[in-house]
Design an enzyme around this catalytic site. Structure first.
Site, mmCIF file in Angstrom:
data_model
loop_
_atom_site.group_PDB
_atom_site.id
_atom_site.type_symbol
_atom_site.label_atom_id
_atom_site.label_comp_id
_atom_site.label_asym_id
_atom_site.label_seq_id
_atom_site.Cartn_x
_atom_site.Cartn_y
_atom_site.Cartn_z
ATOM 1 N N SER A 205 8.017 3.887 0.162
ATOM 2 C CA SER A 205 6.948 3.174 -0.521
ATOM 3 C C SER A 205 6.853 3.602 -1.985
ATOM 4 C CB SER A 205 5.619 3.430 0.196
ATOM 5 O OG SER A 205 4.562 2.768 -0.459
ATOM 6 N N SER B 71 0.850 -1.186 0.000
ATOM 7 C CA SER B 71 0.000 0.000 0.000
ATOM 8 C C SER B 71 0.888 1.238 0.000
ATOM 9 C CB SER B 71 -0.916 0.005 1.228
ATOM 10 O OG SER B 71 -1.770 1.129 1.208
ATOM 11 N N GLU B 72 0.438 2.287 -0.710
ATOM 12 C CA GLU B 72 1.264 3.480 -0.875
ATOM 13 C C GLU B 72 1.631 4.152 0.440
ATOM 14 O OE1 GLU B 72 -1.988 4.303 -3.968
ATOM 15 O OE2 GLU B 72 -1.557 2.609 -2.626
ATOM 16 N N ASN B 73 0.827 3.947 1.486
ATOM 17 C CA ASN B 73 1.145 4.589 2.759
ATOM 18 C C ASN B 73 2.240 3.853 3.533
ATOM 19 O OD1 ASN B 73 -0.688 2.471 3.229
ATOM 20 N ND2 ASN B 73 -1.397 3.367 5.149
#
Length: 221
Positions: free
Chosen positions: A90, A48-50
């Site tokens: 990320s 996930s991008e976070n």
């Protein structure tokens, strides 16, 4: 027999696209359900991008952990060996070409593989988020979506009328009607959902679409 795939069945069909060892990013909404259908026979690392690596299935109701969310602020679980990194690290993974597959939603996909998925007509949108990086940085882009919009308008089109997220980036679309590939000649149906025939798919597609096989497998979903 029901006609077409439900949203969970679309997610289950998308899970069949994943291979052992893949690093996978799942977009917000329907794509997040793909994590619930990854088979035990393979191991994939959901990103996930976070900054979360090794996202697991959705938590059971009542077992949500407010400290565990994905980039869309949805509750998630994590698997053994999960890692948490900064947003910059990320995105370095994405921009560095380390994501094998990204599975995204879309408002429109063109016959040339253009993707429009960040502006919702008539609604205030905060920004494009990580979609542009994922569309360009992932090695393979799969789109999950309803075949037509709620108002009946085409979502698979000759040219996108909405602002683009990425040009020529989409490899495959999985809709409630079937599986459609982007080829040098445009859209091509490679699989039909139960109860759906090619003529229906063609009538609900706003561009020329080819039938690439004569027989379609019965879905086990």
């Amino acid at each position: 027999m029901s006609r077409g795939w439900t949203r969970d069945q679309v997610a289950a069909r998308a899970a069949k696209e994943l291979r052992d060892g893949d690093y996978v990013n799942l977009g917000i909404g329907l794509p997040t359900r793909v994590a619930d259908h990854v088979g035990a026979a393979i191991e994939v690392v959901v990103h996930s991008e976070n900054g979360v690596l090794r996202i697991g299935p959705s938590p059971a109701p009542g077992h949500e952990d407010p400290e565990l969310i994905n980039a869309g602020t949805e509750f998630v679980t994590v698997g053994p060996g999960a890692s948490f990194v900064s947003s910059s690290d990320s995105f370095a993974m994405i921009r560095g070409g380390h994501i094998d597959v990204t599975i995204l939603g879309a408002m429109q996909v063109s016959a040339g593989g253009d993707l429009a998925n960040w502006i919702v007509p008539g609604q205030l949108v905060k920004g494009i988020g990580g979609a542009m990086d994922l569309a360009i940085g992932a090695r393979r882009v799969i789109v999950l979506m309803d075949h037509v919009a709620k108002d009946g308008s085409f979502k698979l089109v000759e040219r996108c009328s909405l602002p683009l997220t990425g040009r020529g980036v989409v490899n495959r679309v999985i809709s409630d009607l079937g599986v459609i590939d982007i080829t040098p000649e445009g859209f091509a149906v490679t699989e039909l959902a139960p109860g759906i025939d090619f003529e229906e798919v063609a009538s609900k597609t706003g561009a020329r679409i080819a039938k690439t096989v004569d027989r379609f497998p019965l879905s086990s979903l």
